[in-house]
Design a protein around this motif. Sequence first.
Motif, PDB file in Angstrom:
ATOM      1  N   GLU A  91      15.455  -8.094 -10.631  1.00  0.00           N
ATOM      2  CA  GLU A  91      14.201  -7.819 -11.318  1.00  0.00           C
ATOM      3  C   GLU A  91      13.209  -7.112 -10.408  1.00  0.00           C
ATOM      4  OE1 GLU A  91      10.564 -10.181 -13.602  1.00  0.00           O
ATOM      5  OE2 GLU A  91      12.349 -11.272 -12.952  1.00  0.00           O
ATOM      6  N   VAL A  92      13.007  -7.667  -9.220  1.00  0.00           N
ATOM      7  CA  VAL A  92      12.004  -7.060  -8.340  1.00  0.00           C
ATOM      8  C   VAL A  92      12.489  -5.740  -7.750  1.00  0.00           C
ATOM      9  CG1 VAL A  92      10.906  -9.263  -7.789  1.00  0.00           C
ATOM     10  CG2 VAL A  92      12.711  -8.390  -6.300  1.00  0.00           C
ATOM     11  N   LEU A  93      13.804  -5.530  -7.708  1.00  0.00           N
ATOM     12  CA  LEU A  93      14.304  -4.234  -7.259  1.00  0.00           C
ATOM     13  C   LEU A  93      13.850  -3.143  -8.232  1.00  0.00           C
ATOM     14  CD1 LEU A  93      15.933  -2.514  -5.336  1.00  0.00           C
ATOM     15  CD2 LEU A  93      18.005  -3.120  -6.617  1.00  0.00           C
ATOM     16  N   MET A  98      10.188   1.484  -9.410  1.00  0.00           N
ATOM     17  CA  MET A  98       9.024   2.004 -10.120  1.00  0.00           C
ATOM     18  C   MET A  98       7.911   2.333  -9.130  1.00  0.00           C
ATOM     19  SD  MET A  98       6.623   0.307 -13.102  1.00  0.00           S
ATOM     20  CE  MET A  98       6.079  -1.035 -12.031  1.00  0.00           C
ATOM     21  N   GLU A  99       7.689   1.429  -8.187  1.00  0.00           N
ATOM     22  CA  GLU A  99       6.638   1.644  -7.191  1.00  0.00           C
ATOM     23  C   GLU A  99       6.887   2.932  -6.418  1.00  0.00           C
ATOM     24  OE1 GLU A  99       5.965  -0.440  -2.987  1.00  0.00           O
ATOM     25  OE2 GLU A  99       5.380  -1.774  -4.653  1.00  0.00           O
ATOM     26  N   GLU A 100       8.121   3.133  -5.965  1.00  0.00           N
ATOM     27  CA  GLU A 100       8.415   4.312  -5.161  1.00  0.00           C
ATOM     28  C   GLU A 100       8.290   5.599  -5.976  1.00  0.00           C
ATOM     29  OE1 GLU A 100      11.840   4.219  -2.719  1.00  0.00           O
ATOM     30  OE2 GLU A 100      11.166   2.460  -1.591  1.00  0.00           O
ATOM     31  N   LYS A 101       8.685   5.545  -7.241  1.00  0.00           N
ATOM     32  CA  LYS A 101       8.583   6.729  -8.093  1.00  0.00           C
ATOM     33  C   LYS A 101       7.120   7.064  -8.409  1.00  0.00           C
ATOM     34  CE  LYS A 101      11.164   8.874 -10.237  1.00  0.00           C
ATOM     35  NZ  LYS A 101      11.706  10.259 -10.029  1.00  0.00           N
ATOM     36  N   ILE A 102       6.374   6.060  -8.818  1.00  0.00           N
ATOM     37  CA  ILE A 102       5.016   6.295  -9.317  1.00  0.00           C
ATOM     38  C   ILE A 102       4.046   6.644  -8.198  1.00  0.00           C
ATOM     39  CG2 ILE A 102       3.031   5.232 -10.456  1.00  0.00           C
ATOM     40  CD1 ILE A 102       5.307   5.961 -12.350  1.00  0.00           C
ATOM     41  N   THR A 103       4.172   5.968  -7.061  1.00  0.00           N
ATOM     42  CA  THR A 103       3.192   6.209  -5.993  1.00  0.00           C
ATOM     43  C   THR A 103       3.243   7.640  -5.468  1.00  0.00           C
ATOM     44  OG1 THR A 103       4.759   5.297  -4.366  1.00  0.00           O
ATOM     45  CG2 THR A 103       3.076   3.805  -5.243  1.00  0.00           C
ATOM     46  N   GLN A 104       4.359   8.304  -5.659  1.00  0.00           N
ATOM     47  CA  GLN A 104       4.453   9.711  -5.255  1.00  0.00           C
ATOM     48  C   GLN A 104       3.524  10.596  -6.076  1.00  0.00           C
ATOM     49  OE1 GLN A 104       8.556  11.041  -5.308  1.00  0.00           O
ATOM     50  NE2 GLN A 104       9.294   9.100  -4.501  1.00  0.00           N
ATOM     51  N   LEU A 150       0.739  -4.153  -1.255  1.00  0.00           N
ATOM     52  CA  LEU A 150      -0.451  -4.434  -2.053  1.00  0.00           C
ATOM     53  C   LEU A 150      -1.094  -3.123  -2.506  1.00  0.00           C
ATOM     54  CD1 LEU A 150      -2.193  -7.331  -0.062  1.00  0.00           C
ATOM     55  CD2 LEU A 150      -0.842  -7.524  -2.155  1.00  0.00           C
ATOM     56  N   LEU A 151      -1.207  -2.191  -1.570  1.00  0.00           N
ATOM     57  CA  LEU A 151      -1.770  -0.887  -1.899  1.00  0.00           C
ATOM     58  C   LEU A 151      -0.928  -0.187  -2.958  1.00  0.00           C
ATOM     59  CD1 LEU A 151      -3.660   1.525  -1.488  1.00  0.00           C
ATOM     60  CD2 LEU A 151      -2.224   2.210   0.467  1.00  0.00           C
ATOM     61  N   ASN A 152       0.393  -0.233  -2.795  1.00  0.00           N
ATOM     62  CA  ASN A 152       1.271   0.446  -3.745  1.00  0.00           C
ATOM     63  C   ASN A 152       1.180  -0.163  -5.133  1.00  0.00           C
ATOM     64  OD1 ASN A 152       2.140   2.303  -1.885  1.00  0.00           O
ATOM     65  ND2 ASN A 152       4.056   1.246  -1.411  1.00  0.00           N
ATOM     66  N   TYR A 153       1.014  -1.481  -5.190  1.00  0.00           N
ATOM     67  CA  TYR A 153       0.867  -2.114  -6.504  1.00  0.00           C
ATOM     68  C   TYR A 153      -0.320  -1.497  -7.234  1.00  0.00           C
ATOM     69  CZ  TYR A 153      -0.209  -5.022 -10.373  1.00  0.00           C
ATOM     70  OH  TYR A 153      -0.507  -5.405 -11.649  1.00  0.00           O
ATOM     71  N   TYR A 154      -1.444  -1.388  -6.542  1.00  0.00           N
ATOM     72  CA  TYR A 154      -2.644  -0.856  -7.182  1.00  0.00           C
ATOM     73  C   TYR A 154      -2.562   0.651  -7.405  1.00  0.00           C
ATOM     74  CZ  TYR A 154      -4.932  -5.341  -7.070  1.00  0.00           C
ATOM     75  OH  TYR A 154      -5.256  -6.656  -7.302  1.00  0.00           O
ATOM     76  N   LYS A 155      -1.774   1.340  -6.603  1.00  0.00           N
ATOM     77  CA  LYS A 155      -1.555   2.756  -6.870  1.00  0.00           C
ATOM     78  C   LYS A 155      -0.798   2.941  -8.183  1.00  0.00           C
ATOM     79  CE  LYS A 155      -0.418   5.492  -3.353  1.00  0.00           C
ATOM     80  NZ  LYS A 155       0.208   5.967  -2.091  1.00  0.00           N
ATOM     81  N   VAL A 156       0.145   2.044  -8.444  1.00  0.00           N
ATOM     82  CA  VAL A 156       0.860   2.096  -9.724  1.00  0.00           C
ATOM     83  C   VAL A 156      -0.105   1.821 -10.873  1.00  0.00           C
ATOM     84  CG1 VAL A 156       2.644   1.012 -11.140  1.00  0.00           C
ATOM     85  CG2 VAL A 156       3.104   1.486  -8.740  1.00  0.00           C
ATOM     86  N   GLU A 157      -0.933   0.777 -10.714  1.00  0.00           N
ATOM     87  CA  GLU A 157      -1.909   0.478 -11.763  1.00  0.00           C
ATOM     88  C   GLU A 157      -2.863   1.656 -11.953  1.00  0.00           C
ATOM     89  OE1 GLU A 157      -5.644  -2.481 -12.737  1.00  0.00           O
ATOM     90  OE2 GLU A 157      -4.030  -3.274 -11.474  1.00  0.00           O
ATOM     91  N   GLN A 158      -3.307   2.243 -10.842  1.00  0.00           N
ATOM     92  CA  GLN A 158      -4.223   3.384 -10.923  1.00  0.00           C
ATOM     93  C   GLN A 158      -3.592   4.530 -11.707  1.00  0.00           C
ATOM     94  OE1 GLN A 158      -5.833   4.762  -7.132  1.00  0.00           O
ATOM     95  NE2 GLN A 158      -5.977   6.861  -7.905  1.00  0.00           N
ATOM     96  N   TYR A 159      -2.325   4.785 -11.441  1.00  0.00           N
ATOM     97  CA  TYR A 159      -1.622   5.868 -12.132  1.00  0.00           C
ATOM     98  C   TYR A 159      -1.658   5.671 -13.641  1.00  0.00           C
ATOM     99  CZ  TYR A 159       2.301   8.675 -13.835  1.00  0.00           C
ATOM    100  OH  TYR A 159       3.084   9.545 -14.552  1.00  0.00           O
ATOM    101  N   PHE A 160      -1.366   4.460 -14.097  1.00  0.00           N
ATOM    102  CA  PHE A 160      -1.339   4.209 -15.531  1.00  0.00           C
ATOM    103  C   PHE A 160      -2.748   4.109 -16.119  1.00  0.00           C
ATOM    104  CE2 PHE A 160       3.001   2.724 -14.468  1.00  0.00           C
ATOM    105  CZ  PHE A 160       3.689   3.552 -15.349  1.00  0.00           C
ATOM    106  N   ARG A 161      -3.710   3.676 -15.328  1.00  0.00           N
ATOM    107  CA  ARG A 161      -5.106   3.670 -15.792  1.00  0.00           C
ATOM    108  C   ARG A 161      -5.570   5.092 -16.096  1.00  0.00           C
ATOM    109  NH1 ARG A 161      -9.454  -0.033 -14.281  1.00  0.00           N
ATOM    110  NH2 ARG A 161      -8.672  -2.124 -13.892  1.00  0.00           N
ATOM    111  N   GLU A 162      -5.199   5.993 -15.206  1.00  0.00           N
ATOM    112  CA  GLU A 162      -5.670   7.373 -15.351  1.00  0.00           C
ATOM    113  C   GLU A 162      -5.109   8.040 -16.596  1.00  0.00           C
ATOM    114  OE1 GLU A 162      -4.570   9.026 -11.587  1.00  0.00           O
ATOM    115  OE2 GLU A 162      -6.354   8.248 -10.552  1.00  0.00           O
ATOM    116  N   GLY A 163      -4.055   7.482 -17.167  1.00  0.00           N
ATOM    117  CA  GLY A 163      -3.484   8.038 -18.389  1.00  0.00           C
ATOM    118  C   GLY A 163      -4.107   7.484 -19.658  1.00  0.00           C
TER     119      GLY A 163
END
Length: 327
Positions: A91-93, A98-104, A150-163
Amino acid sequence: MSKKISVIALTAALAMSLMACNNADSSAKKETSQAQEVSFPKLERNELEKQNEVVTYKGGEVSGKEFADYLAFQGFVNPDAPINEKEFQKEVLNHLVMEEKITQEVKDDQWASERADELWEQISASYDEKTRKKGYETLSVKEETIKNHLLNYYKVEQYFREGLTDKDIQAFYEDVSDEVTGLTFQHILVATKQADEEGKEKEVRTDEKAKKIADDVKNQLDEGGDFSKLAEKYNEDPGSKKTKGVYEQMPLSQLDGEFRDAAANQKIGEIGEPVKTDYGYHIIRVDKRQKKELKEVKDPIMQQLAIEKMNNYMKETLPSVIKETNI
């Protein structure tokens, strides 16, 4: 299903955020005592770190070392996480991919960086320095790695917020109207049944007798009787016995059935007719009904919508992104 404004933990980092917030009002002494009791899980890293690739996906791969560090992060922020169990690891993998894809895709991470710093302060308030060091040693992970995830988690959230669009936010706000409407009311319950010390419900009077008492109380109120004094005498609601029947700023969503309808529709200050529920008859006076403005709840709404988009990405997009998994 009704949507609710809530913080849904997609990763253990968010669970940690909740734990830290719940401890925010505790004294420093209590926080230190709690922190020293933390028992971090021991991660079985050796087999994982031997693998060059635990997963390959379109655009990259995750090494065993990287995945072990991510599991260590999970174990650090949530010591109860079963980090050595295969199902949890799978699950966490997916979360990590997702984290690695989105944070880019996130170029300006100022918002995410600020949120991650705030969360780290909360973690530091829950884990003292000695406990944090213990976590790093037990899990064989660096503080820098924890902060980076922790930073990457919020970068993912930021990405989806911006949409998100204003239309998305407004629609959600309207959908959760009951959750953002607070009520202050006073009531008197004349019970037909109550729970005993073991939690089992038992009948205390018939419906007919309860209705008769409730009608009598309503008449006394109509004749100028003092609500608080009558509540002291007649109210049998355990949750408001000490407050003379008063509840303050209760979300409308927490009320059910006829009680909810009466609380939502009665005129402010008006004493309504007895309302029947599963527990008896309620006489209700709504003193205040206030719906929070959109600007007051916009941030948690955006957070909830972003998390829903994360979940949709995990379910609908990620399977086509992952090429091969080796765990």
